[in-house]
Every structure is written in structure tokens, then in C-alpha cells.
Design a protein around this motif. Structure first.
Motif, PDB file in Angstrom:
ATOM      1  N   ASP A   2       0.828  -1.209   0.000  1.00  0.00           N
ATOM      2  CA  ASP A   2       0.000   0.000   0.000  1.00  0.00           C
ATOM      3  C   ASP A   2       0.861   1.257   0.000  1.00  0.00           C
ATOM      4  OD1 ASP A   2      -2.371  -1.359  -0.074  1.00  0.00           O
ATOM      5  OD2 ASP A   2      -2.670  -1.319   2.107  1.00  0.00           O
ATOM      6  N   ARG A   6       0.859   4.104  -2.704  1.00  0.00           N
ATOM      7  CA  ARG A   6       0.681   5.529  -2.386  1.00  0.00           C
ATOM      8  C   ARG A   6       1.837   6.365  -2.925  1.00  0.00           C
ATOM      9  NH1 ARG A   6      -1.657   4.007   2.828  1.00  0.00           N
ATOM     10  NH2 ARG A   6       0.459   3.879   3.556  1.00  0.00           N
ATOM     11  N   GLU A   9       1.307   6.699  -6.552  1.00  0.00           N
ATOM     12  CA  GLU A   9       0.205   7.642  -6.778  1.00  0.00           C
ATOM     13  C   GLU A   9       0.663   9.079  -6.537  1.00  0.00           C
ATOM     14  OE1 GLU A   9      -2.897   6.225  -4.221  1.00  0.00           O
ATOM     15  OE2 GLU A   9      -3.712   4.886  -5.757  1.00  0.00           O
ATOM     16  N   GLU A  10       1.438   9.296  -5.462  1.00  0.00           N
ATOM     17  CA  GLU A  10       1.929  10.638  -5.154  1.00  0.00           C
ATOM     18  C   GLU A  10       2.846  11.152  -6.270  1.00  0.00           C
ATOM     19  OE1 GLU A  10       3.734  10.483  -1.299  1.00  0.00           O
ATOM     20  OE2 GLU A  10       1.812  10.228  -0.284  1.00  0.00           O
TER      21      GLU A  10
END
Length: 108
Positions: A2, A6, A9-10
Motif C-alpha cells: 500500500d 501511495r 500515486e503521489e
């Protein structure tokens, strides 16, 4: 996992934000160019309108001045004509008086 998702994604969001910022900056530059061009054209139009109005004002002023000059010259000519008429009338009256007195002298 995860956490890695993230991070990805960031990073992806950061790239998207950067792309959006670049697009905004490019749009701002384009808008500035278009605005400057519109302002330049508006100034040219205003300058042309101002020059047209100024030319009309000058033509009107010249027309007024011509009329004033013409009226002034006509008045001056009329005044000189009256002066000449008075001068010659006095001369004629003087000559008539002289002639009349001579005729009277000769008649006596």
C-alpha cells in the motif's frame, strides 16, 4: 505494498500537477500575448480615431478662421471704401465751392 502504491500515486499526482501547472503557465503566456495584441490593436484604432477627430477639428477651425478672415477683409474694404468716398466727396464739394465762387466773382 500500500505504501508503494501511495508513493507511486503521489509521484503520478506530482507529475499530473506539474503538467497542469505547465499547461496553466502556457495558457497564461498565450493569454498575455493575445491580450497585448488586442491592446496594441485597440491603441492603433484609438490613435486613428483621435487623428481623424483632430483632422476634423483642424478643418473646422480653418474653415471658421477663413470665414472670420473673409468677414474681416470685407469689413476693412467697406471701411476703406467709405473713407475714400468721404475723402472724394469732400474734394468734389471743395472743387464745386471753388468753381461756384469763381463763377460768382466772374459774374459780378
Amino acid at each position: 505494498i500500500d505504501r508503494k502504491i501511495r508513493m507511486i500515486e503521489e509521484v503520478h499526482q506530482g507529475v499530473e500537477d506539474k503538467t497542469v501547472e505547465e499547461k496553466l503557465a502556457a495558457a497564461q503566456i498565450q493569454w498575455d500575448k493575445e491580450t497585448k495584441e488586442q491592446l496594441r490593436l485597440a491603441r492603433i484604432k484609438c490613435d486613428q480615431e483621435y487623428m481623424t477627430q483632430l483632422e476634423e477639428m483642424i478643418r473646422d477651425r480653418v474653415s471658421v478662421e477663413k470665414v472670420k478672415w473673409r468677414e474681416g477683409e470685407e469689413a476693412r474694404i467697406k471701411s476703406l471704401s467709405l473713407e475714400l468716398e468721404l475723402h472724394y466727396r469732400k474734394e468734389i464739394d471743395s472743387l464745386v465751392a471753388t468753381h461756384t465762387s469763381r463763377v460768382q466773382e466772374l459774374s459780378s
